[in-house]
Each structure stands twice: as structure tokens, then as C-alpha cells.
Design a protein around this motif. Sequence first.
Motif, mmCIF file in Angstrom:
data_model
loop_
_atom_site.group_PDB
_atom_site.id
_atom_site.type_symbol
_atom_site.label_atom_id
_atom_site.label_comp_id
_atom_site.label_asym_id
_atom_site.label_seq_id
_atom_site.Cartn_x
_atom_site.Cartn_y
_atom_site.Cartn_z
ATOM 1 N N GLU A 1 -5.218 2.719 -8.724
ATOM 2 C CA GLU A 1 -6.500 2.743 -8.001
ATOM 3 C C GLU A 1 -7.063 1.332 -7.821
ATOM 4 O O GLU A 1 -7.554 0.975 -6.746
ATOM 5 C CB GLU A 1 -7.498 3.631 -8.753
ATOM 6 N N SER A 2 -6.974 0.535 -8.885
ATOM 7 C CA SER A 2 -7.465 -0.852 -8.833
ATOM 8 C C SER A 2 -6.687 -1.661 -7.793
ATOM 9 O O SER A 2 -7.273 -2.424 -7.006
ATOM 10 C CB SER A 2 -7.320 -1.490 -10.218
ATOM 11 N N GLN B 1 -5.060 -0.468 -5.189
ATOM 12 C CA GLN B 1 -5.379 0.026 -3.843
ATOM 13 C C GLN B 1 -6.694 -0.568 -3.339
ATOM 14 O O GLN B 1 -6.804 -0.936 -2.173
ATOM 15 C CB GLN B 1 -5.444 1.558 -3.851
ATOM 16 N N LYS B 2 -7.682 -0.692 -4.215
ATOM 17 C CA LYS B 2 -8.954 -1.320 -3.826
ATOM 18 C C LYS B 2 -8.722 -2.773 -3.416
ATOM 19 O O LYS B 2 -9.302 -3.261 -2.448
ATOM 20 C CB LYS B 2 -9.954 -1.256 -4.983
ATOM 21 N N LYS B 3 -7.853 -3.444 -4.152
ATOM 22 C CA LYS B 3 -7.567 -4.859 -3.843
ATOM 23 C C LYS B 3 -6.838 -4.994 -2.506
ATOM 24 O O LYS B 3 -7.136 -5.900 -1.729
ATOM 25 C CB LYS B 3 -6.776 -5.500 -4.976
ATOM 26 N N THR B 4 -5.903 -4.103 -2.241
ATOM 27 C CA THR B 4 -5.193 -4.191 -0.947
ATOM 28 C C THR B 4 -6.139 -3.870 0.217
ATOM 29 O O THR B 4 -6.043 -4.483 1.276
ATOM 30 C CB THR B 4 -3.958 -3.249 -0.903
ATOM 31 N N HIS B 5 -7.062 -2.910 -0.003
ATOM 32 C CA HIS B 5 -8.050 -2.598 1.049
ATOM 33 C C HIS B 5 -8.961 -3.798 1.313
ATOM 34 O O HIS B 5 -9.279 -4.108 2.475
ATOM 35 C CB HIS B 5 -8.894 -1.372 0.668
ATOM 36 N N ALA B 6 -9.374 -4.487 0.234
ATOM 37 C CA ALA B 6 -10.233 -5.670 0.385
ATOM 38 C C ALA B 6 -9.493 -6.772 1.153
ATOM 39 O O ALA B 6 -10.073 -7.449 2.010
ATOM 40 C CB ALA B 6 -10.673 -6.173 -0.985
ATOM 41 N N LYS C 1 -2.941 1.503 -13.100
ATOM 42 C CA LYS C 1 -3.546 0.422 -12.295
ATOM 43 C C LYS C 1 -3.558 0.733 -10.794
ATOM 44 O O LYS C 1 -4.016 -0.069 -9.988
ATOM 45 C CB LYS C 1 -2.773 -0.893 -12.509
ATOM 46 N N ASP D 1 -9.414 -5.902 4.811
ATOM 47 C CA ASP D 1 -10.726 -6.158 5.438
ATOM 48 C C ASP D 1 -10.863 -7.629 5.828
ATOM 49 O O ASP D 1 -11.359 -7.950 6.915
ATOM 50 C CB ASP D 1 -11.864 -5.759 4.490
ATOM 51 N N LYS E 1 -8.203 -13.209 -3.144
ATOM 52 C CA LYS E 1 -7.928 -11.767 -3.289
ATOM 53 C C LYS E 1 -6.424 -11.510 -3.457
ATOM 54 O O LYS E 1 -6.011 -10.665 -4.258
ATOM 55 C CB LYS E 1 -8.484 -10.993 -2.087
ATOM 56 N N GLU F 1 0.829 -1.215 0.000
ATOM 57 C CA GLU F 1 0.000 0.000 0.000
ATOM 58 C C GLU F 1 0.860 1.261 0.000
ATOM 59 O O GLU F 1 0.583 2.213 -0.732
ATOM 60 C CB GLU F 1 -0.888 0.032 1.249
#
Length: 200
Positions: free
Chosen positions: A133-134, A136-141, A131, A144, A111, A63
Motif C-alpha cells: 500500500e505504501s 502504491q501511494k508513492k508510485t501514484h505521487a 509494504k 502526479d 519521490k 505499479e
Amino acid sequence: MTVYNKVKWVLGILMVFFLILTTNLIDRNSFSKVKDSVVSIYEDRLIAKNLILKLSALIHEKELALAKKDSSFFNERNTTVNAEIKLLLNSYQQTSLTKEEQDAFSSLKSKIEALMSDEANNEPKALLYSKSESLQKKTHAIKDVLISLSEIQLKEGQRQMLISQRELDMVELFTHIEVYVLVLLAIIIQVVVLYQPKKS
């Protein structure tokens, strides 16, 4: 000593022996459950929690690299980080997983595989810009799911502690019952042994 008295003595001693044997077997079973519970808390909860912490740190490293647009990370360090993540996932899989934990772990693996696939199929420049933003969404998921796994560890650890406490309470109860019954038996044996029937 008459045969009748000998029989009374033998019966009294056998009653005490079987009482002690029974409570001993119950205590042994309870202590075995407590031992299993303590081992489970260490092997399947504390170790798993440690693995989750290490995975979180590695994902956080990715991240930060994305946020800082650090191309040297993806050129040099990322391969090592991915290898470490795979080792940690493999170690985590060796722990005893509950059904809920197995589902969360499967989600985590898929994931992480998707993230690594994106990293492998794109140049570092593309990862940091088109890539970014994509990813970053994957690392946030992923983070979680790691939080969910961490909460499962806490819940399962508490459940194992309750099992231990219940078994220890059972041992304490049987110990008290054993003492009371032994006292009662001692009184009965004394009465039986000392009782002298009146001769007619």
C-alpha cells in the motif's frame, strides 16, 4: 554631372543602403530568436516530453507488478527498471528547465529516491504484502508529478511558439515598411535627380 548632382546621388544611395542594412539586422535578430525558439521546442520540450513518457511507462510497470503481486519482477526486472529510470532522470536534467519545472523535477527525484530506497531496504515478499500500500501511494505521487511536468512541457511549448509567431510578425511588418520606404526613397531620388533648377 556637377558636384551637386554627384552629392545628391551619393546621399540617395547611402540612404537606401542604410535602410536595407538596418532592416537586415532587425530581420537577422528576429530569425535568430525564431531559430532559438524552434530549437528549444525540440530539445527542451519534445525530448523532455518523450523522457516523461518513458518514465511513466517504467513507473507503470512497477505499479502493475505491485497490483499483480509479481515477485519475479522485484527479483529480476526491478534492478534494470531502476537503472533505466536513473538514466532518464539524468537525461531530463540536461534539458533547459524553467523555475517551475526545476521545482517539479526536484520533487520527482526525491519521490523516486524514496521509492527506490524502500525497494532496496525490503525483501520482495515484504514489498508485495506489508509494504504494498505504501509503495502504491508513492508510485501514484510520482505519476502526479510526471503529469505536472507533462503539462509544463505543453505550456512552455506554447510560449515558445508565441515567441516565434511574434518575431515572424515583426519580420513581416518590417518587410512591408522596407518596401514602402524604398518606394518613397526611389520617388525622392527621382525627383532630386531629375529636378532642374531654373536658371535666372
